[in-house]
Design a protein around this motif. Structure first.
Motif, PDB file in Angstrom:
ATOM      1  N   GLU A  56       5.175  29.020 -33.944  1.00 12.99           N
ATOM      2  CA  GLU A  56       6.097  30.143 -33.959  1.00 12.99           C
ATOM      3  C   GLU A  56       7.234  29.859 -32.999  1.00 12.99           C
ATOM      4  O   GLU A  56       7.004  29.408 -31.880  1.00 12.99           O
ATOM      5  N   ILE A  57       8.447  30.112 -33.469  1.00 18.03           N
ATOM      6  CA  ILE A  57       9.618  29.926 -32.622  1.00 18.03           C
ATOM      7  C   ILE A  57      10.340  31.263 -32.559  1.00 18.03           C
ATOM      8  O   ILE A  57      10.688  31.843 -33.585  1.00 18.03           O
ATOM      9  N   PHE A  58      10.515  31.744 -31.345  1.00 18.20           N
ATOM     10  CA  PHE A  58      11.083  33.078 -31.132  1.00 18.20           C
ATOM     11  C   PHE A  58      12.554  33.019 -30.744  1.00 18.20           C
ATOM     12  O   PHE A  58      13.276  33.989 -30.916  1.00 18.20           O
ATOM     13  N   GLU A  59      12.970  31.871 -30.202  1.00 12.75           N
ATOM     14  CA  GLU A  59      14.340  31.753 -29.721  1.00 12.75           C
ATOM     15  C   GLU A  59      14.723  30.280 -29.634  1.00 12.75           C
ATOM     16  O   GLU A  59      13.885  29.443 -29.324  1.00 12.75           O
ATOM     17  N   PHE A  60      15.991  29.988 -29.909  1.00 16.04           N
ATOM     18  CA  PHE A  60      16.506  28.625 -29.768  1.00 16.04           C
ATOM     19  C   PHE A  60      17.308  28.558 -28.469  1.00 16.04           C
ATOM     20  O   PHE A  60      18.340  29.213 -28.355  1.00 16.04           O
ATOM     21  N   PRO A  61      16.839  27.786 -27.503  1.00 12.99           N
ATOM     22  CA  PRO A  61      17.525  27.720 -26.207  1.00 12.99           C
ATOM     23  C   PRO A  61      18.836  26.946 -26.285  1.00 12.99           C
ATOM     24  O   PRO A  61      19.024  26.089 -27.146  1.00 12.99           O
ATOM     25  N   SER A  62      19.730  27.265 -25.364  1.00 13.57           N
ATOM     26  CA  SER A  62      21.049  26.638 -25.305  1.00 13.57           C
ATOM     27  C   SER A  62      21.030  25.350 -24.487  1.00 13.57           C
ATOM     28  O   SER A  62      20.145  25.140 -23.657  1.00 13.57           O
ATOM     29  N   VAL A  63      22.066  24.549 -24.705  1.00 14.58           N
ATOM     30  CA  VAL A  63      22.286  23.341 -23.912  1.00 14.58           C
ATOM     31  C   VAL A  63      22.343  23.738 -22.435  1.00 14.58           C
ATOM     32  O   VAL A  63      22.898  24.778 -22.075  1.00 14.58           O
ATOM     33  N   GLY A  64      21.717  22.912 -21.602  1.00 22.57           N
ATOM     34  CA  GLY A  64      21.690  23.155 -20.166  1.00 22.57           C
ATOM     35  C   GLY A  64      20.453  23.908 -19.703  1.00 22.57           C
ATOM     36  O   GLY A  64      20.136  23.921 -18.518  1.00 22.57           O
ATOM     37  N   LYS A  65      19.749  24.530 -20.645  1.00 24.33           N
ATOM     38  CA  LYS A  65      18.543  25.283 -20.297  1.00 24.33           C
ATOM     39  C   LYS A  65      17.375  24.336 -20.042  1.00 24.33           C
ATOM     40  O   LYS A  65      17.326  23.221 -20.559  1.00 24.33           O
ATOM     41  N   GLU A  66      16.434  24.829 -19.273  1.00 27.15           N
ATOM     42  CA  GLU A  66      15.240  24.080 -18.897  1.00 27.15           C
ATOM     43  C   GLU A  66      14.042  24.612 -19.684  1.00 27.15           C
ATOM     44  O   GLU A  66      13.755  25.806 -19.633  1.00 27.15           O
TER      45      GLU A  66
END
Length: 145
Positions: A96-106
């Motif tokens: 399950e994927i709830f969110e796609f993180p942005s560039v620069g995120k850890e």
């Protein structure tokens, strides 16, 4: 088995623990290791092959989870002074994927090893970003002979 609390952030050393090579490396730090549990991290870069439109994609999140398992296995082999084996994703269940993180995120992924028998490892994985769970799943990885 050893447990350590020191973070390993040396990308060259991490690269020796997993069979994947650039540009396909989806872990860049080992945050925690103990029997049946590993925590790995990844800082998302614009250059990552799974980054599109400034976001890290589903295949990248799944591969990050799988490489966290590879890091667990690779570190076990390192402790025995053996080369890390090559492995494959055998099956993915309940991803399950709830969110796609942005560039620069850890990213911080915690993998719990449920079973590890004869080169087949069954795990649960949970990926966090900014303190909230953004992906989870179960997977089976298999070591190559």
């Amino acid at each position: 088995m050893n447990t350590f609390t020191e973070k390993i952030t040396d990308k060259d050393f991490i690269g020796k623990l997993i069979p994947q090579k650039f540009p396909f490396v989806m872990v860049d730090k080992l945050l925690h290791f103990e029997e049946k549990k590993v925590v790995a991290g990844l800082t998302i870069s614009e250059e990552n092959i799974f980054t599109q439109n400034n976001k890290f994609t589903a295949p990248g999140l799944i591969e990050h989870m799988a490489q966290t398992v590879a890091l667990y296995t690779g570190y076990q082999f390192f402790l025995k002074k053996e080369d890390p084996p090559t492995g494959y994703i055998g099956a993915i269940k309940k991803a399950e994927i709830f969110e796609f993180p942005s560039v620069g995120k850890e990213l911080k992924t915690t993998v719990i090893i449920l079973h590890d028998i004869m080169g087949v490892t069954l795990v649960t994985a949970e990926t966090e970003c900014d303190g909230k769970i953004i992906a989870s799943g179960e997977m089976k990885t298999v070591l190559a002979n």
